[in-house]
Design a protein around this motif. Structure first.
Motif, PDB file in Angstrom:
ATOM      1  N   ASN A  96       0.825  -1.208   0.000  1.00 40.24           N
ATOM      2  CA  ASN A  96       0.000   0.000   0.000  1.00 40.24           C
ATOM      3  C   ASN A  96       0.856   1.252   0.000  1.00 40.24           C
ATOM      4  O   ASN A  96       0.558   2.234  -0.681  1.00 40.24           O
ATOM      5  CB  ASN A  96      -0.930   0.008   1.226  1.00 40.24           C
ATOM      6  CG  ASN A  96      -2.106  -0.926   1.052  1.00 40.24           C
ATOM      7  OD1 ASN A  96      -2.436  -1.296  -0.059  1.00 40.24           O
ATOM      8  ND2 ASN A  96      -2.730  -1.322   2.161  1.00 40.24           N
ATOM      9  N   GLN A  97       1.944   1.236   0.796  1.00 39.83           N
ATOM     10  CA  GLN A  97       2.844   2.386   0.845  1.00 39.83           C
ATOM     11  C   GLN A  97       3.501   2.614  -0.502  1.00 39.83           C
ATOM     12  O   GLN A  97       3.643   3.751  -0.958  1.00 39.83           O
ATOM     13  CB  GLN A  97       3.902   2.170   1.925  1.00 39.83           C
ATOM     14  CG  GLN A  97       3.348   2.262   3.343  1.00 39.83           C
ATOM     15  CD  GLN A  97       4.380   1.922   4.392  1.00 39.83           C
ATOM     16  OE1 GLN A  97       5.390   1.271   4.101  1.00 39.83           O
ATOM     17  NE2 GLN A  97       4.127   2.342   5.617  1.00 39.83           N
ATOM     18  N   LYS A  98       3.888   1.511  -1.170  1.00 38.57           N
ATOM     19  CA  LYS A  98       4.504   1.615  -2.492  1.00 38.57           C
ATOM     20  C   LYS A  98       3.508   2.185  -3.500  1.00 38.57           C
ATOM     21  O   LYS A  98       3.828   3.052  -4.309  1.00 38.57           O
ATOM     22  CB  LYS A  98       4.990   0.235  -2.949  1.00 38.57           C
ATOM     23  CG  LYS A  98       5.702   0.264  -4.298  1.00 38.57           C
ATOM     24  CD  LYS A  98       6.191  -1.127  -4.672  1.00 38.57           C
ATOM     25  CE  LYS A  98       6.888  -1.090  -6.028  1.00 38.57           C
ATOM     26  NZ  LYS A  98       7.335  -2.443  -6.429  1.00 38.57           N
ATOM     27  N   LYS A  99       2.260   1.705  -3.404  1.00 43.69           N
ATOM     28  CA  LYS A  99       1.210   2.184  -4.307  1.00 43.69           C
ATOM     29  C   LYS A  99       0.951   3.667  -4.094  1.00 43.69           C
ATOM     30  O   LYS A  99       0.813   4.439  -5.042  1.00 43.69           O
ATOM     31  CB  LYS A  99      -0.065   1.382  -4.079  1.00 43.69           C
ATOM     32  CG  LYS A  99      -1.197   1.751  -5.027  1.00 43.69           C
ATOM     33  CD  LYS A  99      -2.421   0.889  -4.760  1.00 43.69           C
ATOM     34  CE  LYS A  99      -3.560   1.278  -5.692  1.00 43.69           C
ATOM     35  NZ  LYS A  99      -4.769   0.457  -5.438  1.00 43.69           N
ATOM     36  N   ASN A 100       0.895   4.089  -2.820  1.00 39.40           N
ATOM     37  CA  ASN A 100       0.662   5.493  -2.510  1.00 39.40           C
ATOM     38  C   ASN A 100       1.777   6.366  -3.047  1.00 39.40           C
ATOM     39  O   ASN A 100       1.548   7.439  -3.592  1.00 39.40           O
ATOM     40  CB  ASN A 100       0.544   5.690  -0.988  1.00 39.40           C
ATOM     41  CG  ASN A 100      -0.772   5.173  -0.449  1.00 39.40           C
ATOM     42  OD1 ASN A 100      -1.745   5.105  -1.176  1.00 39.40           O
ATOM     43  ND2 ASN A 100      -0.792   4.796   0.815  1.00 39.40           N
ATOM     44  N   THR A 101       3.045   5.895  -2.892  1.00 37.43           N
ATOM     45  CA  THR A 101       4.190   6.666  -3.372  1.00 37.43           C
ATOM     46  C   THR A 101       4.140   6.827  -4.878  1.00 37.43           C
ATOM     47  O   THR A 101       4.432   7.887  -5.415  1.00 37.43           O
ATOM     48  CB  THR A 101       5.506   5.970  -2.957  1.00 37.43           C
ATOM     49  OG1 THR A 101       5.535   5.851  -1.541  1.00 37.43           O
ATOM     50  CG2 THR A 101       6.713   6.766  -3.423  1.00 37.43           C
ATOM     51  N   GLU A 102       3.745   5.745  -5.574  1.00 33.40           N
ATOM     52  CA  GLU A 102       3.681   5.797  -7.031  1.00 33.40           C
ATOM     53  C   GLU A 102       2.638   6.794  -7.509  1.00 33.40           C
ATOM     54  O   GLU A 102       2.744   7.361  -8.589  1.00 33.40           O
ATOM     55  CB  GLU A 102       3.363   4.395  -7.571  1.00 33.40           C
ATOM     56  CG  GLU A 102       4.510   3.403  -7.394  1.00 33.40           C
ATOM     57  CD  GLU A 102       4.104   1.986  -7.753  1.00 33.40           C
ATOM     58  OE1 GLU A 102       2.894   1.769  -7.949  1.00 33.40           O
ATOM     59  OE2 GLU A 102       4.986   1.118  -7.827  1.00 33.40           O
ATOM     60  N   ASN A 103       1.593   7.010  -6.703  1.00 30.96           N
ATOM     61  CA  ASN A 103       0.511   7.904  -7.102  1.00 30.96           C
ATOM     62  C   ASN A 103       0.740   9.363  -6.708  1.00 30.96           C
ATOM     63  O   ASN A 103      -0.114  10.202  -6.930  1.00 30.96           O
ATOM     64  CB  ASN A 103      -0.810   7.426  -6.485  1.00 30.96           C
ATOM     65  CG  ASN A 103      -1.259   6.101  -7.070  1.00 30.96           C
ATOM     66  OD1 ASN A 103      -0.896   5.757  -8.192  1.00 30.96           O
ATOM     67  ND2 ASN A 103      -2.032   5.342  -6.310  1.00 30.96           N
ATOM     68  N   LEU A 104       1.870   9.671  -6.089  1.00 28.92           N
ATOM     69  CA  LEU A 104       2.103  11.013  -5.567  1.00 28.92           C
ATOM     70  C   LEU A 104       2.699  11.977  -6.588  1.00 28.92           C
ATOM     71  O   LEU A 104       2.701  13.187  -6.358  1.00 28.92           O
ATOM     72  CB  LEU A 104       3.028  10.951  -4.341  1.00 28.92           C
ATOM     73  CG  LEU A 104       2.447  10.265  -3.101  1.00 28.92           C
ATOM     74  CD1 LEU A 104       3.455  10.289  -1.974  1.00 28.92           C
ATOM     75  CD2 LEU A 104       1.158  10.947  -2.676  1.00 28.92           C
ATOM     76  N   GLN A 105       3.244  11.483  -7.689  1.00 34.61           N
ATOM     77  CA  GLN A 105       3.883  12.379  -8.651  1.00 34.61           C
ATOM     78  C   GLN A 105       2.881  13.401  -9.168  1.00 34.61           C
ATOM     79  O   GLN A 105       1.772  13.075  -9.569  1.00 34.61           O
ATOM     80  CB  GLN A 105       4.463  11.599  -9.832  1.00 34.61           C
ATOM     81  CG  GLN A 105       5.180  12.519 -10.828  1.00 34.61           C
ATOM     82  CD  GLN A 105       6.136  11.755 -11.734  1.00 34.61           C
ATOM     83  OE1 GLN A 105       6.526  10.642 -11.427  1.00 34.61           O
ATOM     84  NE2 GLN A 105       6.516  12.364 -12.839  1.00 34.61           N
ATOM     85  N   GLY A 106       3.273  14.665  -9.123  1.00 39.57           N
ATOM     86  CA  GLY A 106       2.407  15.742  -9.576  1.00 39.57           C
ATOM     87  C   GLY A 106       1.532  16.320  -8.487  1.00 39.57           C
ATOM     88  O   GLY A 106       0.911  17.362  -8.680  1.00 39.57           O
ATOM     89  N   HIS A 107       1.472  15.678  -7.316  1.00 39.63           N
ATOM     90  CA  HIS A 107       0.655  16.189  -6.220  1.00 39.63           C
ATOM     91  C   HIS A 107       1.316  17.414  -5.588  1.00 39.63           C
ATOM     92  O   HIS A 107       2.503  17.416  -5.287  1.00 39.63           O
ATOM     93  CB  HIS A 107       0.455  15.123  -5.149  1.00 39.63           C
ATOM     94  CG  HIS A 107      -0.583  14.120  -5.514  1.00 39.63           C
ATOM     95  ND1 HIS A 107      -1.280  13.378  -4.577  1.00 39.63           N
ATOM     96  CD2 HIS A 107      -1.064  13.725  -6.717  1.00 39.63           C
ATOM     97  CE1 HIS A 107      -2.135  12.575  -5.188  1.00 39.63           C
ATOM     98  NE2 HIS A 107      -2.011  12.762  -6.487  1.00 39.63           N
ATOM     99  N   VAL A 108       0.538  18.463  -5.402  1.00 42.76           N
ATOM    100  CA  VAL A 108       0.961  19.623  -4.620  1.00 42.76           C
ATOM    101  C   VAL A 108       0.076  19.624  -3.381  1.00 42.76           C
ATOM    102  O   VAL A 108      -1.135  19.751  -3.477  1.00 42.76           O
ATOM    103  CB  VAL A 108       0.777  20.938  -5.410  1.00 42.76           C
ATOM    104  CG1 VAL A 108       1.138  22.142  -4.546  1.00 42.76           C
ATOM    105  CG2 VAL A 108       1.630  20.923  -6.676  1.00 42.76           C
TER     106      VAL A 108
END
Length: 291
Positions: A96-108
């Motif tokens: 889950n942590q890996k998935k969350n990290t992968e989805n963070l690109q572009g987040h401000v």
């Protein structure tokens, strides 16, 4: 724990020896994810009232902030206390942590808005000061001509996203209209809100704003001083119109806050369409130093 130890150390090395009234009320309100309207005089430490919670809100893990804690299945519950069940839960949490990290690109995660380049630069320096020596990297950026390309392509902050973006409204509007997304935004703060919600202030022509010089002299000017609007131009916008455009891009879950030394009746009236059941904080005594 390390985060909570670092921030007090940075505060002690700065201007605030003890919390000021606006900080004592503003910080817990924003940490509770309540919209805030804060009015405090210059020199009351009001920047700390939103910069400090911005640091903690931005660095809160995704699964904690949004309540996406991983839940074990029925087998895990039945095997509670057994090594096999523990290993399953640990692997699930890791995935889950890996998935969350992968989805963070572009987040401000946090945006701080100010009406001029000079004020936004001051805020950026304050963010850098209070976030220094953190146990993990705090990614903050001052939106300028040099990094608008990264903002538009949603690459600010790299794979982990950007913790805090400090900007003037015009720069941010330009990026949003050219593809920047705010899907991961948690907090937006309008500093000097009396100016940012002024229907006659900050008038510029977007078509010509792209040609504004990036020299320190030009960048330090207020946006309404950088370019004069063309008469009758449909692209001419005041600060209020720019703020309306920015708000239309926010996720519903984002906390909103207005801070200013003065909040007149017109600004309070406009705030009703921006804030949702806000905490209204007004302090009238200078307590401490700093903006």
């Amino acid at each position: 724990d390390q985060l909570h130890q670092t921030i007090p150390n940075n505060i002690e090395q700065g201007r605030w020896m003890e919390p000021t009234p606006i900080q004592m009320q503003g910080i817990p309100s924003l940490m509770d994810r309540r919209d805030v309207m804060g009015c405090a005089p210059t020199g009351s430490g009001k920047s700390g009232a939103f910069v400090l919670p911005a640091l903690m809100i931005s660095k809160c893990p995704e699964e904690v902030y949004y309540g996406h804690q991983s839940e074990g299945g029925e087998d895990d519950k039945q095997s509670n206390g057994k090594q096999k069940g523990k290993n399953k839960q640990q692997q699930k949490k890791k995935n889950n942590q890996k998935k969350n990290t992968e989805n963070l690109q572009g987040h401000v995660r946090t945006i701080l808005l100010a009406p001029s380049r000079e004020l936004s630069s001051q805020l950026h320096r304050e963010v850098q000061r209070l976030s220094s020596n953190m146990p993990f990297k705090f990614h903050a950026a001052l939106l300028s001509k040099s990094n608008t390309g990264l903002a538009i392509s949603n690459q600010l902050g790299g794979k982990s996203g950007l913790d805090c973006l400090v900007a003037t409204p015009l720069r941010l509007v330009e990026c949003l209209e050219r593809g920047m997304k705010l899907r991961g935004l948690r907090l937006i703060v309008l500093d000097e809100a009396d100016r940012l919600l002024d229907a006659s202030d900050g008038k510029v022509t977007l078509k010509h704003a792209k040609n504004v010089s990036d020299s320190d002299e030009e960048e330090s000017k207020s946006e309404d001083e950088e370019q004069q609007p063309q008469s009758g131009s449909s692209q001419s916008r005041t600060f209020l119109q720019q703020i309306d455009s920015i708000l239309s891009h926010l996720p519903n879950s984002a906390t909103r806050a207005l801070f200013s030394a003065t909040l007149g009746p017109s600004v309070r009236h406009l705030s009703e369409s921006i804030l949702r059941s806000p905490i209204d904080i007004t302090t009238g005594i200078n307590a401490g130093t700093g903006g």
